[in-house]
Design a protein around this motif. Structure first.
Motif, short mmCIF file in Angstrom:
data_model
loop_
_atom_site.label_atom_id
_atom_site.label_comp_id
_atom_site.label_asym_id
_atom_site.label_seq_id
_atom_site.Cartn_x
_atom_site.Cartn_y
_atom_site.Cartn_z
N ARG A 187 -6.71 -5.54 -23.35
CA ARG A 187 -6.01 -6.19 -22.02
C ARG A 187 -5.95 -7.62 -22.18
O ARG A 187 -4.72 -8.46 -21.75
CB ARG A 187 -6.99 -5.96 -21.19
CG ARG A 187 -6.52 -5.21 -19.95
CD ARG A 187 -7.35 -4.78 -18.66
NE ARG A 187 -7.52 -3.52 -18.51
CZ ARG A 187 -6.94 -2.81 -17.94
NH1 ARG A 187 -5.70 -3.25 -17.49
NH2 ARG A 187 -7.28 -1.66 -17.83
N ASP A 192 -11.40 -2.31 -24.17
CA ASP A 192 -10.69 -2.34 -23.16
C ASP A 192 -10.14 -4.06 -22.87
O ASP A 192 -9.21 -4.37 -22.74
CB ASP A 192 -11.10 -1.98 -21.73
CG ASP A 192 -10.20 -2.23 -20.64
OD1 ASP A 192 -9.07 -1.51 -20.65
OD2 ASP A 192 -10.36 -2.93 -19.54
N ASP A 193 -11.44 -4.82 -23.06
CA ASP A 193 -11.31 -6.36 -22.91
C ASP A 193 -10.19 -6.79 -24.28
O ASP A 193 -9.29 -7.80 -23.93
CB ASP A 193 -12.47 -6.80 -23.03
CG ASP A 193 -12.39 -8.48 -23.21
OD1 ASP A 193 -11.99 -8.96 -22.03
OD2 ASP A 193 -12.55 -8.99 -24.12
N LYS A 199 -20.53 2.83 -23.32
CA LYS A 199 -19.58 2.19 -22.13
C LYS A 199 -19.38 0.70 -22.63
O LYS A 199 -18.46 0.29 -22.22
CB LYS A 199 -20.71 1.91 -20.88
CG LYS A 199 -20.27 1.26 -19.86
CD LYS A 199 -19.50 2.02 -18.86
CE LYS A 199 -19.21 1.18 -17.58
NZ LYS A 199 -18.29 0.44 -17.56
N ALA A 200 -20.39 0.21 -23.21
CA ALA A 200 -20.05 -1.29 -23.68
C ALA A 200 -19.06 -1.49 -24.71
O ALA A 200 -18.16 -2.30 -24.86
CB ALA A 200 -21.43 -2.11 -24.17
N ALA A 215 -16.56 0.93 -25.01
CA ALA A 215 -15.25 1.06 -24.41
C ALA A 215 -14.97 -0.27 -23.59
O ALA A 215 -13.55 -0.53 -23.63
CB ALA A 215 -15.43 2.25 -23.33
N ASP A 216 -15.65 -1.12 -22.85
CA ASP A 216 -15.50 -2.16 -22.09
C ASP A 216 -14.88 -3.07 -22.96
O ASP A 216 -14.03 -3.85 -22.91
CB ASP A 216 -16.59 -2.64 -21.30
CG ASP A 216 -16.79 -1.94 -20.24
OD1 ASP A 216 -16.14 -1.02 -19.81
OD2 ASP A 216 -18.13 -1.91 -20.03
N ASN A 217 -15.31 -3.24 -24.48
CA ASN A 217 -15.07 -4.28 -25.01
C ASN A 217 -13.63 -3.96 -25.92
O ASN A 217 -12.75 -4.94 -26.09
CB ASN A 217 -16.15 -4.33 -26.59
CG ASN A 217 -17.35 -4.89 -26.30
OD1 ASN A 217 -17.40 -5.85 -25.25
ND2 ASN A 217 -18.47 -4.71 -26.92
#
Length: 114
Positions: free
Chosen positions: A27, A23-24, A16-17, A19-21
């Motif tokens: 983006r 995405d960040d 999850k972390a 994937a968030d990294n």
């Protein structure tokens, strides 16, 4: 045996972390790098003022720093593009449609056939 090795190596990954990294990064950071990279018109770097008046100099090479930032941004953008080219076709389609073409998740799902 090989599955046990991968299970051991991958068990501590926070997916999850991660994937968030990712995405960040795509983006928020890639657009900034792209703007910097496209701002490589080095003709807009100001030259020294030769008006004969004494001036305060803080011994910083602002023009050189700007050139370095532009070149580094350009390098990172090229590396990101090269990395995407090395991904599978499916991953390329997801990344390009989501982050380059800014399509919504449901539109990306349609493009890749999910």
């Amino acid at each position: 045996m090989m599955n046990e090795i991968f299970d051991t190596l991958l068990k501590d990954i926070d997916y999850k972390a991660t994937a968030d990294n990712v995405d960040d990064f795509f983006r928020n950071r890639v657009p900034v790098l792209q703007r910097l990279s496209n701002d490589n018109d080095l003709l807009h770097i100001p030259s020294q003022s030769l008006d004969g008046m004494p001036a305060f100099h803080d011994n910083r090479n602002r023009a050189g720093n700007r050139i370095d930032r532009v070149l580094e941004a350009d390098h990172v953008c090229r590396e990101v593009a090269d990395t995407i080219k090395r991904c599978s076709k499916l991953t390329q389609d997801i990344l390009i449609n989501r982050y380059v073409r800014n399509k919504l998740d449901r539109h990306v799902a349609d493009v890749i056939g999910y």
